[in-house]
Design an enzyme around this catalytic site. Structure first.
Site, short mmCIF file in Angstrom:
data_model
loop_
_atom_site.label_atom_id
_atom_site.label_comp_id
_atom_site.label_asym_id
_atom_site.label_seq_id
_atom_site.Cartn_x
_atom_site.Cartn_y
_atom_site.Cartn_z
N THR A 17 0.77 -1.28 0.16
CA THR A 17 -0.06 0.02 -0.10
C THR A 17 0.85 1.31 -0.01
OG1 THR A 17 0.01 -0.12 2.52
CG2 THR A 17 -2.02 -1.11 1.23
N GLY A 18 2.25 1.22 0.18
CA GLY A 18 3.01 2.32 0.18
C GLY A 18 3.23 2.84 -1.22
N LYS A 43 -4.57 -2.55 7.24
CA LYS A 43 -5.44 -2.10 6.00
C LYS A 43 -5.91 -3.40 5.50
CE LYS A 43 -3.04 1.92 5.10
NZ LYS A 43 -2.45 2.89 4.11
N ILE A 96 14.00 -5.64 -0.73
CA ILE A 96 14.60 -4.53 -1.49
C ILE A 96 14.77 -3.43 -0.59
CG2 ILE A 96 13.97 -2.65 -3.14
CD1 ILE A 96 13.53 -5.80 -4.23
N GLU A 98 16.40 -0.59 1.77
CA GLU A 98 17.94 -0.21 2.16
C GLU A 98 17.89 0.58 3.36
OE1 GLU A 98 18.65 2.91 -1.20
OE2 GLU A 98 20.23 3.00 0.30
N TYR A 159 22.61 -3.45 -14.61
CA TYR A 159 21.55 -3.09 -15.87
C TYR A 159 22.70 -2.80 -16.83
CZ TYR A 159 18.72 -1.91 -11.74
OH TYR A 159 17.78 -1.93 -10.79
N GLU A 209 32.41 -6.32 -6.15
CA GLU A 209 32.88 -5.00 -6.06
C GLU A 209 33.84 -5.08 -4.67
OE1 GLU A 209 29.24 -2.92 -5.61
OE2 GLU A 209 29.23 -2.83 -3.35
N HIS A 247 27.82 1.89 -1.36
CA HIS A 247 27.16 0.81 -0.53
C HIS A 247 27.76 0.73 0.85
CE1 HIS A 247 26.35 -1.20 -4.46
NE2 HIS A 247 25.22 -0.55 -4.20
#
Lengths: 292, 393
Positions: A17-18, A43, A96, A98, A159, A209, A247
């Site tokens: 819902t965010g 909710k 996801i 962070e 990507y 990395e 990071h």
């Protein structure tokens, strides 16, 4: 075929819902992911664009048979959310979010390793199996179905490399962003082991990395356990020691964790290392006999 | 976030880790007052976030009021490897019998806390490891179980410390672990861990790094403002919430996503250039962030040319282009820019830049071409008179 997610994935999104959760959750659904539920405490009973919302993950799983979860809740609630997903018996959770405190992640990691739930992330772009399912924020339009398994600590760099590979005609079985934090649920080794067993993955590209010793340990693992060709890229050759490069996990401390040491460890075990993203695609083309 | 010694010791004391008595001081007067209260000898220590304070003359022992004043005067304002000393810590002198080393940190490999103890303190842990790796006892702690008495015993016996201090050392390590967890530390290091002539075990130094992601639940630590190195751009970036790291070259770098920016630095270095900075405008890269980023980069007068490397994923290249146009409207930019836009809405982005006809902005399609071009421009010395006047295509 693919790894982690595919046509059998039934997704429940924590935080649907965010603003971000609904944007990416619905975009995953448009891609073809079977988005079956959302969870937001308080909710329950509502919906987001037709997707039913539940108060608890347990209820969502019982009602919809969800087998995969994406966590998109704010950092201070994310560890709790991952633990709730695991407690509800969901097999895979992709986080996801962070900025989750490292101590929270140590506890979550230790707990999950004792059960059956696999965690990808946090602070990662997610997982994409082109043509089948997308769980996360990877822009799917760059990628098509094919034989390269791609695993990376970074988002945009993935990507970039995926795009270079596509330029040489390569598609992907699955793209996995494992995340740039010091403590992540799945390592390069965990993901490469899955690619090794996946019949549709013909070649593996890993994108590492600076920081930690994951890449070094992966080099040894590949030498011992992986029969498929592996091409690597390491970012951060010019990174100075003691400075965190964006990071939380990307920091050279003392003499360990340098890009040079990682590239050498990989090459010593016969893994080819591309020095630029485009060289990675060149090497991949060479190894797979010029065609994908 | 790194804490100063006295801030770290405050956290230690809050969790029962014994430390010598001491007072922070910001002026010579405060330092002398502290010394008088503590009683001589006192040790005056520069409070800076960098090692090698002792060698640089930033730690001195005073035996009377005059000496304490002279030391405070000498150390305040001193430059220690790029860090100006703004604060002192005045500490009661200790009678040293043995110097050990202790630390607890997050071991990324094991994804668990690791505790270390060595009887060879006072020197760098890497130096200890080099001289005698067996001299460092290490064990992992299960984060769901926590530090147990046996952990302390094992460390003490394996490190081979003096038999009479095995119990107090184990007790101190247990308190240190408590501080490590309760304060969300990434690292707590005590070097030296001191055994006094009276056979008391105390933390003589404190190196504490706390997790910036957990500051929301530590308001007191979050309120501490520690000046880093005195660097204008790093400070500007902090104020604008950008991830910026200064490097020593002359090519400004801006990109989206930490991995891609690191890769951009490497590609520029391979092309023979020297990056001036790491700057990640972030995954979203809204127009505002681009304006801020350009401002920080061009404020650095070492910068002769700038490479702007964007791969649009969630970030849309047209939005980035608009941000850049806005930035050029607000900021007086005198160095050439090379812009590489690829990915989501890249054609639209390039069109926006082309129409804006920004002076000194060149557009390249690939990362390698863009890197080669910016190295060329930086080599020419950059500046407004450089050849890069060709408008964006």
């Amino acid at each position: 075929m693919s790894i982690l997610i595919g046509s059998e994935t039934k997704l429940v999104v924590c935080g649907l819902t965010g603003r971000e959760g609904s944007f990416h959750g619905l975009s995953n659904r448009r891609y073809g992911t079977d988005l079956v539920a959302g969870v937001t405490p308080g909710k329950g009973g509502g919906d987001v664009d037709g997707v039913p919302i539940f108060d608890t993950v347990h209820e969502a799983v019982a009602e919809t048979g969800a087998n995969t979860s994406m966590v998109f809740v704010p950092a201070r609630f994310a560890a709790d959310s991952i633990l709730e997903v695991a407690d509800a018996g969901v097999e895979l959770v992709v986080c996801i979010t962070e900025g989750i405190p490292a101590h929270d992640m140590m506890r979550v990691y230790t707990h999950l390793r004792r059960g059956r739930t696999r965690l990808v992330g946090p602070n990662c772009p997610g997982v994409l199996s082109p043509g089948q399912a997308n769980v996360g924020i990877i822009p799917a339009h760059f990628f098509s179905q094919g034989g390269v398994g791609l695993v990376s600590r970074s988002g945009t760099l993935t990507y970039q490399i995926g795009n270079e590979l596509a330029g040489r005609g390569f598609g992907n079985s699955t793209i996995v962003g494992i995340g740039g934090d010091p403590i992540v649920g799945s390592s390069f080794i965990d993901v490469i082991a899955l690619f090794e067993d996946d019949p549709d993955t013909k070649l593996i590209v890993m994108c590492g990395e600076i920081g930690g010793d994951e890449e070094e340990r992966t080099a040894d693992y590949v030498a011992e356990h992986v029969s498929k060709p592996v091409v690597a890229y390491i970012a951060g050759f010019t990174a100075p020691p003691g400075k965190t490069m964006g990071h939380a996990g990307a920091i050279v401390s003392g003499s360990s964790g340098t890009a040079q040491a990682k590239a050498e460890a990989l090459e010593a075990q016969g893994v080819r290392v591309g020095r630029t993203p485009s060289e990675v695609a060149e090497v991949a083309a060479e190894l797979s006999g010029a065609a994908a | 976030m790194d804490l100063l010694e006295y801030q770290g010791k405050q956290l230690f004391r809050d969790h029962g880790v014994p430390t010598p008595a001491g007072r922070p001081a910001q002026t010579v007067v405060e330092a002398v007052e502290a010394a008088e209260e503590l009683g001589y000898p006192v040790v005056t220590k520069a409070q800076v976030l960098i090692g090698g304070r002792g060698k640089a003359g930033g730690i001195k022992v005073a035996n009377d009021r005059d000496e304490a004043r002279r030391h405070a005067e000498a150390i305040l304002g001193m430059d220690i490897r790029g860090f100006t000393v703004h604060e002192l810590y005045v500490e009661k002198g200790s009678r040293i019998a043995e110097e050990y080393y202790a630390a607890i940190l997050i071991d990324r490999g094991a994804k668990a806390p690791m505790a270390m103890l060595s009887r060879m303190g006072g020197m760098d842990v890497e130096e200890i490891a080099e001289r005698d790796p067996a001299a460092i006892a290490r064990i992992h702690i299960d984060p769901l179980v926590g530090f147990q008495d046996f952990h302390g015993r094992r460390l003490a016996f394996e490190a081979g410390i003096a038999a009479d201090v095995i119990r107090p050392t184990g007790a101190l390590l247990a308190r240190l672990y408590e501080a490590f967890v309760a304060e969300d530390a990434m690292l707590v290091e005590v070097n030296p861990l001191l055994v006094t002539e009276a056979r008391e075990v105390v933390a003589l130094d404190a190196k504490v790094t706390v997790d910036g992601n957990a500051l929301y639940r530590h308001p007191r630590t979050a309120a501490l403002r520690n000046p880093g190195a005195d660097d204008e751009q790093e400070q500007m970036a902090r104020e604008r919430d950008l991830t910026y790291v200064k490097l020593d070259g002359n090519i400004g770098i801006l990109g989206n996503g930490a991995g891609l920016v690191m890769s951009t630095l490497d590609v520029v270095a391979q092309a023979g250039g020297r990056p001036a900075n790491f700057l990640d405008a972030g995954g979203g890269s809204r127009a505002e962030a681009i304006v801020d980023a350009v401002e920080v980069i061009v404020s650095d007068d070492r910068v002769d040319a700038v490479l702007f490397n964007i791969f649009g994923g969630i970030t849309r290249c047209d939005e980035v282009a608009n941000g850049l146009v806005t930035a050029f409207g607000q900021i007086d930019v005198t160095v050439p820019f090379v812009v590489r836009l690829d990915g989501t809405n890249d054609e639209e982005g390039r069109r926006v830049l082309g129409e804006a006809e920004l002076p000194n902005v060149q557009v390249e399609k690939t990362m390698l071409e863009a890197a080669a071009r910016v190295v060329e421009l930086a080599g020419e010395g950059g500046g407004p008179s450089a050849q890069g006047g060709e408008p964006a295509r």
